[in-house]
Design a protein around this motif. Structure first.
Motif, PDB file in Angstrom:
ATOM      1  N   ARG A 293       3.708   1.778   4.302  1.00  0.00           N
ATOM      2  CA  ARG A 293       4.246   1.348   5.610  1.00  0.00           C
ATOM      3  C   ARG A 293       3.851   2.343   6.704  1.00  0.00           C
ATOM      4  O   ARG A 293       3.571   1.945   7.835  1.00  0.00           O
ATOM      5  CB  ARG A 293       5.764   1.211   5.555  1.00  0.00           C
ATOM      6  N   ALA A 294       3.830   3.621   6.364  1.00  0.00           N
ATOM      7  CA  ALA A 294       3.418   4.625   7.352  1.00  0.00           C
ATOM      8  C   ALA A 294       1.953   4.410   7.723  1.00  0.00           C
ATOM      9  O   ALA A 294       1.593   4.403   8.907  1.00  0.00           O
ATOM     10  CB  ALA A 294       3.636   6.030   6.793  1.00  0.00           C
ATOM     11  N   ALA A 295       1.112   4.202   6.714  1.00  0.00           N
ATOM     12  CA  ALA A 295      -0.328   4.013   6.971  1.00  0.00           C
ATOM     13  C   ALA A 295      -0.558   2.756   7.810  1.00  0.00           C
ATOM     14  O   ALA A 295      -1.319   2.770   8.789  1.00  0.00           O
ATOM     15  CB  ALA A 295      -1.072   3.928   5.646  1.00  0.00           C
ATOM     16  N   GLU A 296       0.118   1.679   7.465  1.00  0.00           N
ATOM     17  CA  GLU A 296      -0.029   0.425   8.228  1.00  0.00           C
ATOM     18  C   GLU A 296       0.390   0.615   9.684  1.00  0.00           C
ATOM     19  O   GLU A 296      -0.246   0.106  10.603  1.00  0.00           O
ATOM     20  CB  GLU A 296       0.853  -0.669   7.617  1.00  0.00           C
ATOM     21  N   THR A 297       1.487   1.345   9.875  1.00  0.00           N
ATOM     22  CA  THR A 297       2.001   1.533  11.241  1.00  0.00           C
ATOM     23  C   THR A 297       1.048   2.390  12.065  1.00  0.00           C
ATOM     24  O   THR A 297       0.797   2.099  13.243  1.00  0.00           O
ATOM     25  CB  THR A 297       3.401   2.175  11.183  1.00  0.00           C
ATOM     26  N   LEU A 298       0.504   3.436  11.444  1.00  0.00           N
ATOM     27  CA  LEU A 298      -0.465   4.264  12.175  1.00  0.00           C
ATOM     28  C   LEU A 298      -1.610   3.390  12.685  1.00  0.00           C
ATOM     29  O   LEU A 298      -1.994   3.467  13.853  1.00  0.00           O
ATOM     30  CB  LEU A 298      -1.002   5.370  11.261  1.00  0.00           C
TER      31      LEU A 298
ATOM     32  N   LYS B  64      -5.759  -7.015   2.887  1.00  0.00           N
ATOM     33  CA  LYS B  64      -5.003  -6.328   3.960  1.00  0.00           C
ATOM     34  C   LYS B  64      -5.061  -4.812   3.757  1.00  0.00           C
ATOM     35  O   LYS B  64      -5.092  -4.039   4.721  1.00  0.00           O
ATOM     36  CB  LYS B  64      -3.538  -6.772   3.952  1.00  0.00           C
ATOM     37  N   ILE B  65      -5.046  -4.395   2.503  1.00  0.00           N
ATOM     38  CA  ILE B  65      -5.154  -2.953   2.221  1.00  0.00           C
ATOM     39  C   ILE B  65      -6.557  -2.479   2.629  1.00  0.00           C
ATOM     40  O   ILE B  65      -6.701  -1.444   3.297  1.00  0.00           O
ATOM     41  CB  ILE B  65      -4.936  -2.672   0.709  1.00  0.00           C
ATOM     42  N   ASP B  66      -7.587  -3.252   2.246  1.00  0.00           N
ATOM     43  CA  ASP B  66      -8.969  -2.861   2.598  1.00  0.00           C
ATOM     44  C   ASP B  66      -9.106  -2.695   4.109  1.00  0.00           C
ATOM     45  O   ASP B  66      -9.772  -1.790   4.592  1.00  0.00           O
ATOM     46  CB  ASP B  66      -9.975  -3.924   2.121  1.00  0.00           C
ATOM     47  N   ALA B  67      -8.460  -3.612   4.847  1.00  0.00           N
ATOM     48  CA  ALA B  67      -8.614  -3.615   6.313  1.00  0.00           C
ATOM     49  C   ALA B  67      -8.038  -2.349   6.969  1.00  0.00           C
ATOM     50  O   ALA B  67      -8.352  -2.051   8.119  1.00  0.00           O
ATOM     51  CB  ALA B  67      -7.938  -4.853   6.890  1.00  0.00           C
ATOM     52  N   LEU B  68      -7.201  -1.608   6.230  1.00  0.00           N
ATOM     53  CA  LEU B  68      -6.618  -0.391   6.817  1.00  0.00           C
ATOM     54  C   LEU B  68      -7.634   0.757   6.883  1.00  0.00           C
ATOM     55  O   LEU B  68      -7.410   1.750   7.573  1.00  0.00           O
ATOM     56  CB  LEU B  68      -5.397   0.067   6.002  1.00  0.00           C
ATOM     57  N   GLY B  69      -8.714   0.625   6.110  1.00  0.00           N
ATOM     58  CA  GLY B  69      -9.737   1.675   6.128  1.00  0.00           C
ATOM     59  C   GLY B  69      -9.198   3.013   5.632  1.00  0.00           C
ATOM     60  O   GLY B  69      -9.416   4.052   6.250  1.00  0.00           O
ATOM     61  N   LEU B  70      -8.479   2.974   4.509  1.00  0.00           N
ATOM     62  CA  LEU B  70      -7.885   4.205   3.974  1.00  0.00           C
ATOM     63  C   LEU B  70      -8.905   4.981   3.155  1.00  0.00           C
ATOM     64  O   LEU B  70      -9.775   4.394   2.501  1.00  0.00           O
ATOM     65  CB  LEU B  70      -6.691   3.860   3.061  1.00  0.00           C
TER      66      LEU B  70
END
Ligand SMILES: Cc1cc2nc3c(=O)[nH]c(=O)nc-3n(C[C@H](O)[C@H](O)[C@H](O)COP(=O)(O)OP(=O)(O)OC[C@H]3O[C@@H](n4cnc5c(N)ncnc54)[C@H](O)[C@@H]3O)c2cc1C
Length: 415
Positions: free
Chosen positions: A25-30, A76-82
């Motif tokens: 949730r923190a990563a998504e919000t950033l 959706k996880i891929d789209a975060l570019g983590l």
């Protein structure tokens, strides 16, 4: 590099340690709030994209597979570019040098750090207990336990659950639903009595008994040993023994802070933070690991082990980091928790204490009815509301908790 107390530059490097609900949730919000810089996520588990509550419920029951318990669809996880580092564990942090150390020798420098390492189960002492007594926290734990239930002989597997808290109660409920013969062993006189108060705890114990689960209270476990036939024997402090095919230990969790112990951070039953979730300048914490100065309790430091808290704190911690310590807002929300046991949804809003004034207001005014709403009052204020199979009525009290209503106002309220 961002200055002390100031917000993060959009291209700053953020490291998130702990890849589960709060960390994600923190990563998504950033990202959703415009952060473009590198986002390094370190997680000790190989598979991080799954939700824990179904592990003791639908997943253990065999009703839901892995596809139903993903936190997010993989795209959706891929789209975060983590920059994801799974199956790897942080072992230290140098707060002054802004560097996280991993136990394989790797290091990651950060401008902002999110601590979201959650909690892990307490275990029973004794080497043998470790081999025959299971805990339930991860997907691997739940898969293994479900496998034992799947392989159950006709007549049902014998399950002993040590600890009558929420996880133990849900395991008992799900195993009973699968035809197992279940015994819950609880050291206290009443399961959940120290959380919900004696009377409500007694209603929880009755729920087990109504579904054919044996509940032994006021007795601890001295030893769990393996039998030559591959089963287990549980020796109780009363001297009695219980034979079991599987023993599940649900005696609480401890915050995962070993990696922070030699750091400059304040660690005391979790990472201690201010109201905005800062443990230090540029360092925030969220979820089960976080013990924050709760504005709703006049700044008393509390740590919750609730799904909604982890999700909301993950979002808030990211916002705090972006805003900077000087400008961040306090994390101020009404806590919410639920537990599904048998056919009853137990829900809690607020911060209950066992010695609160507890009044049943929905139902027939009696806990015996099996479905009720109970109000918890402290110092003349409404402190918490519990719903036992009454979801709609429970939520009607939320505005009163938000507004800090008096106990009398709450007693007079009809949602
Ligand atoms: C079986 C089960 C049922 C539940 N049911 C409910 C429910 O019905 N209702 C409810 O409100 N709550 C429920 N919960 C609680 C809820 O799931 C937790 O509050 C939530 O998962 C906390 O999320 P978190 O991200 O803070 O921590 P966690 O979920 O504990 O995740 C922390 C992650 O950090 C990793 N980690 C730890 N140390 C390190 C390290 N040094 N380096 C790298 N990674 C590390 C861990 O491996 C883990 O993956 C349940 C929990 C369980 C286990």
């Amino acid at each position: 590099m961002s200055g002390a107390g100031e917000g993060l530059a959009p291209d700053a490097t953020v490291v998130v340690v702990g890849a589960s609900l709060a960390g994600l949730r923190a990563a998504e919000t950033l990202r959703s709030e415009g952060h473009r810089g590198p986002l390094v996520v370190v997680g000790a588990e190989e598979d991080f994209n799954y939700d824990r509550p179904p592990l003791s419920k639908q997943f253990l029951a065999g009703a839901w597979g892995l596809d139903r318990i993903r936190l997010r669809p993989p795209d959706k996880i891929d789209a975060l570019g983590l920059d994801l580092h799974l199956g790897r564990r942080a072992c230290a942090v140098d707060v002054d040098g802004r560097r996280v150390h991993l136990d394989d020798g790797a290091t990651f420098d950060y401008d902002g750090l999110v601590i979201a390492t959650g909690a892990h189960p307490r275990t029973l002492p004794g080497a043998e207990a470790a081999t025959v007594a299971r805990t339930l926290r991860t997907l691997g734990d739940a898969t293994a336990l479900a496998g034992v239930l799947d392989a159950a002989p006709a007549g049902g597997v014998r399950v002993v659950v040590v600890g009558g808290g929420f996880i133990g109660a849900e395991v008992a409920s799900t195993c009973a639903g699968r035809g197992a013969q279940v015994t819950v062993v609880e050291a206290l006189p009443t399961p959940l009595g120290r959380v919900l108060g004696e009377a409500v705890g007694a209603a929880c114990a009755q729920l087990h008994r109504d579904h054919g689960v044996q509940v032994l209270t006021g007795t601890g476990v001295d030893a769990v040993t393996a039998t030559p036939a591959g089963a287990a024997q549980v020796r109780l402090s009363s001297g009695a023994t219980l034979d079991a095919d599987v023993v599940v230990v649900g005696i609480g969790v401890v915050p995962s802070t070993a990696w922070l112990e030699r750091s400059a951070l304040h660690v005391d039953n979790g990472v201690v933070t201010d109201a905005a979730l800062f443990a230090a300048d540029q360092v925030v914490a969220a979820g089960d690991v976080c013990r924050w100065a709760e504005p709703r309790l006049d700044g008393e430091h509390v740590r919750l082990e609730h799904w909604t808290n982890a999700a909301e704190q993950g979002v808030h911690a990211a916002r705090s980091l972006l805003a900077g310590r000087r400008h961040a807002e306090p994390f101020d929300t009404v806590p919410y928790f639920w537990s599904d046991q048998y056919d009853v949804k137990i829900q809690m809003l607020g911060h209950p204490r066992p010695d609160d004034d507890i009044v049943v207001v929905e139902g027939t005014g009696s806990l015996d009815e099996g479905r009720f709403v109970a109000l918890y009052g402290r110092g003349g204020r409404l402190a918490a509301v519990l719903g036992f199979g009454r979801p709609r009525q429970l939520m009607g009290y939320r505005p009163l908790l938000v507004a800090g209503a008096s106990f009398d106002q709450a007693l007079a309220h009809r949602p």
